[in-house]
Design a protein around this motif. Sequence first.
Motif, PDB file in Angstrom:
ATOM      1  N   THR A  65       0.773  -1.376   0.091  1.00  0.00           N
ATOM      2  CA  THR A  65       0.063  -0.044   0.153  1.00  0.00           C
ATOM      3  C   THR A  65       0.909   1.191  -0.182  1.00  0.00           C
ATOM      4  OG1 THR A  65      -0.071  -0.011   2.348  1.00  0.00           O
ATOM      5  CG2 THR A  65      -1.936  -1.177   1.242  1.00  0.00           C
ATOM      6  N   HIS A  66       1.665   1.188   0.851  1.00  0.00           N
ATOM      7  CA  HIS A  66       2.877   2.249   0.914  1.00  0.00           C
ATOM      8  C   HIS A  66       4.244   1.780   1.541  1.00  0.00           C
ATOM      9  CE1 HIS A  66       0.820   2.257   4.625  1.00  0.00           C
ATOM     10  NE2 HIS A  66       1.540   3.500   5.242  1.00  0.00           N
ATOM     11  N   LEU A  67       5.199   2.829   1.729  1.00  0.00           N
ATOM     12  CA  LEU A  67       6.423   2.431   2.444  1.00  0.00           C
ATOM     13  C   LEU A  67       6.716   2.697   3.616  1.00  0.00           C
ATOM     14  CD1 LEU A  67       6.670   1.804  -0.776  1.00  0.00           C
ATOM     15  CD2 LEU A  67       9.011   2.270  -0.443  1.00  0.00           C
ATOM     16  N   HIS A  68       5.493   3.062   4.223  1.00  0.00           N
ATOM     17  CA  HIS A  68       5.843   3.084   5.790  1.00  0.00           C
ATOM     18  C   HIS A  68       6.443   1.896   6.393  1.00  0.00           C
ATOM     19  CE1 HIS A  68       3.115   6.789   6.566  1.00  0.00           C
ATOM     20  NE2 HIS A  68       4.361   7.187   6.067  1.00  0.00           N
ATOM     21  N   LEU A  69       7.307   1.807   7.338  1.00  0.00           N
ATOM     22  CA  LEU A  69       8.208   0.917   7.889  1.00  0.00           C
ATOM     23  C   LEU A  69       7.343  -0.115   8.213  1.00  0.00           C
ATOM     24  CD1 LEU A  69      11.047   1.558  10.192  1.00  0.00           C
ATOM     25  CD2 LEU A  69      11.060   0.288   8.007  1.00  0.00           C
ATOM     26  N   ASP A  70       5.989   0.009   9.026  1.00  0.00           N
ATOM     27  CA  ASP A  70       5.409  -1.213   9.403  1.00  0.00           C
ATOM     28  C   ASP A  70       4.616  -2.127   8.549  1.00  0.00           C
ATOM     29  OD1 ASP A  70       3.761   1.136   8.984  1.00  0.00           O
ATOM     30  OD2 ASP A  70       2.043   0.525  10.122  1.00  0.00           O
ATOM     31  N   HIS A  71       4.618  -1.399   6.967  1.00  0.00           N
ATOM     32  CA  HIS A  71       4.199  -2.356   5.894  1.00  0.00           C
ATOM     33  C   HIS A  71       5.251  -2.941   5.330  1.00  0.00           C
ATOM     34  CE1 HIS A  71       0.070  -0.750   6.543  1.00  0.00           C
ATOM     35  NE2 HIS A  71       0.875  -0.024   7.357  1.00  0.00           N
ATOM     36  N   THR A  72       6.547  -2.472   5.459  1.00  0.00           N
ATOM     37  CA  THR A  72       7.547  -3.074   4.747  1.00  0.00           C
ATOM     38  C   THR A  72       8.617  -3.977   5.393  1.00  0.00           C
ATOM     39  OG1 THR A  72       8.652  -0.856   4.878  1.00  0.00           O
ATOM     40  CG2 THR A  72       7.509  -1.410   2.885  1.00  0.00           C
ATOM     41  N   CYS A 147      -6.092   9.107   1.032  1.00  0.00           N
ATOM     42  CA  CYS A 147      -5.685   9.732   1.955  1.00  0.00           C
ATOM     43  C   CYS A 147      -4.741   9.284   3.103  1.00  0.00           C
ATOM     44  CB  CYS A 147      -6.788  10.652   2.480  1.00  0.00           C
ATOM     45  SG  CYS A 147      -6.050  12.159   3.478  1.00  0.00           S
ATOM     46  N   HIS A 148      -3.298   9.550   2.999  1.00  0.00           N
ATOM     47  CA  HIS A 148      -2.373   8.952   4.072  1.00  0.00           C
ATOM     48  C   HIS A 148      -1.058   9.619   3.733  1.00  0.00           C
ATOM     49  CE1 HIS A 148      -0.938   6.373   7.376  1.00  0.00           C
ATOM     50  NE2 HIS A 148      -0.064   5.883   6.408  1.00  0.00           N
ATOM     51  N   PRO A 149      -0.362   9.908   4.610  1.00  0.00           N
ATOM     52  CA  PRO A 149       0.720  10.723   4.381  1.00  0.00           C
ATOM     53  C   PRO A 149       1.749   9.934   3.496  1.00  0.00           C
ATOM     54  CG  PRO A 149       0.514  10.794   6.609  1.00  0.00           C
ATOM     55  CD  PRO A 149      -0.459   9.881   6.094  1.00  0.00           C
ATOM     56  N   PRO A 168      -5.487  -0.393   4.774  1.00  0.00           N
ATOM     57  CA  PRO A 168      -4.869  -0.498   6.328  1.00  0.00           C
ATOM     58  C   PRO A 168      -4.720   0.882   6.923  1.00  0.00           C
ATOM     59  CG  PRO A 168      -3.315  -1.044   4.986  1.00  0.00           C
ATOM     60  CD  PRO A 168      -4.637  -0.984   4.095  1.00  0.00           C
ATOM     61  N   ASP A 169      -4.059   1.862   5.857  1.00  0.00           N
ATOM     62  CA  ASP A 169      -3.718   3.094   6.472  1.00  0.00           C
ATOM     63  C   ASP A 169      -4.507   4.236   5.467  1.00  0.00           C
ATOM     64  OD1 ASP A 169      -1.856   1.395   7.258  1.00  0.00           O
ATOM     65  OD2 ASP A 169      -0.434   2.784   7.859  1.00  0.00           O
ATOM     66  N   HIS A 170      -5.526   4.901   6.229  1.00  0.00           N
ATOM     67  CA  HIS A 170      -6.518   5.700   5.397  1.00  0.00           C
ATOM     68  C   HIS A 170      -7.189   6.777   6.462  1.00  0.00           C
ATOM     69  CE1 HIS A 170     -10.193   6.174   2.745  1.00  0.00           C
ATOM     70  NE2 HIS A 170      -9.460   7.056   2.491  1.00  0.00           N
ATOM     71  N   GLY A 216      -2.686  10.332   9.713  1.00  0.00           N
ATOM     72  CA  GLY A 216      -3.056   9.189   8.475  1.00  0.00           C
ATOM     73  C   GLY A 216      -3.946   8.083   8.699  1.00  0.00           C
ATOM     74  N   HIS A 217      -4.484   8.224  10.165  1.00  0.00           N
ATOM     75  CA  HIS A 217      -5.272   7.283  10.511  1.00  0.00           C
ATOM     76  C   HIS A 217      -6.745   7.762  10.720  1.00  0.00           C
ATOM     77  CE1 HIS A 217      -2.059   4.706   9.988  1.00  0.00           C
ATOM     78  NE2 HIS A 217      -1.306   5.400  10.948  1.00  0.00           N
ATOM     79  N   SER A 218      -7.681   6.616  10.985  1.00  0.00           N
ATOM     80  CA  SER A 218      -9.240   7.042  11.035  1.00  0.00           C
ATOM     81  C   SER A 218      -9.595   6.930  12.440  1.00  0.00           C
ATOM     82  CB  SER A 218      -9.910   6.203   9.952  1.00  0.00           C
ATOM     83  OG  SER A 218      -9.725   6.620   8.730  1.00  0.00           O
TER      84      SER A 218
HETATM   85 ZN   LIG Z   1       1.294   4.374   7.176  1.00  0.00          ZN
END
Ligand SMILES: [Zn+2]
Lengths: 278, 131
Positions: A65-72, A147-149, A168-170, A216-218
């Motif tokens: 989804t994106h490259l924030h650490l918790d996803h990579t 919408c997420h940084p 997951p991040d929105h 970045g979260h809901s």
């Molecule tokens: Zn994120």
Amino acid sequence: MRVTVWGCRGSLPSPGPEKNLFGGNTSCVQVMHNNTCIVLDGGSGIQRLGATLHQDIKEVHILLTHLHLDHTMGLGFFLPLYNPSVKIHIWGPAAIEESLLRRLRRYFSPPLFPVRLNELPLHPIIHEIDNSEFMIDDIKIQSGYICHPGPTLGYRLSFGNAKFAYMPDHEIGLGAANFPNEPDWTSGYEIARDVDLLFHDAQYRPSEYVDKVGWGHSSIDDTLAFAKMCKVKKLELFHHDPGHTDIQLQSILHEVMLNKQLDFEVSMCAEGNVYDIS
Amino acid sequence: MPQQPIEIILSRQLADCMKVAVFLVDPAGNLLFYNEAAEGILGIRFSETGSVPVEEWASVFKPTDIHGNHLPPEGLPLVQTLSNRKPAQGSFYIDNRRGKRILITVTAFPIEGRPDTYLGAMALFWKTELS
Ligand SMILES: [Zn+2]
Ligand SMILES: [Zn+2]
């Protein structure tokens, strides 16, 4: 499509006896259909997935989804990357300047990680996508910026009438105008509309979100309103705050569901859950 | 209606909380959104008009010179931005819905999103004091 949750914690792996029920691994979800193996995000949960992946599977598609650490952070620990007989595809969001490959190399290089991408037995095939539509075998994938940084995609996977959406991040609170009254002005609507199963960011209680706008979260109530607007059949609250224990997550769900009449199912997602969508 | 791109949604959100008057248009020139400050200048309300198709702009306001002569659209900053995707600036008069002639200064710029997508334009405009 069979959907398996290998990690649904947000932001930081946070294992511990008080988190056994919902799990401590960060975002990683596997979607299987016949021999097609799609992995959504490479959070810490991908390590267990890699260790147990069936040996008949010779091709894996990792959709980031994106490259924030918790996803990579789990990518380097995904054993099939070191197996020359498994072809790995990594799909992820295009940015304006830097290529996906260059951004991935930042993780796969010292001092963050000892092994470089070009030292793997088989270099993963990198696919840069944006608001895209493509097929992986029989599964149709639609991706769209949400919408997420930083550049972040939501994914919609469909096979026949079965539809699954993963966001997951929105942060809906920022990414929508006149929410929840105008679907066409709501980030992520096209990804989630009418799906059978939606995994969606619900990191904060409404009272916690007030101090975290723009992170970045809901808030859970926004997530419920979004799912209702999208007419989903089942909502799984995802990306649990690393500080929330099992007991807290259960009581948060109880609080937000009080006096609500919803015509769809809502649960707190738990690591290990399996869903069959057909 | 299909969902607006996230860049356009966020532009509307930004416009919605700004004091300066803002117009948001799609690549074809359809007016997608205008904010409260723009409502004050134009004499109309977004809640009443909703988005305005490009061919109906003329019913929202009439750009003129100081004598009230109608100005051709090609000279307007937002129209220039829409045709060449470059920022543009200029001043002119408008006759608003309430029949008032107001001098405004407009700065228009294109909205281009990731990775390289042209999505429309934003115009900020100010009432300019007559000297
Ligand atoms: Zn994120
Ligand atoms: Zn995350």
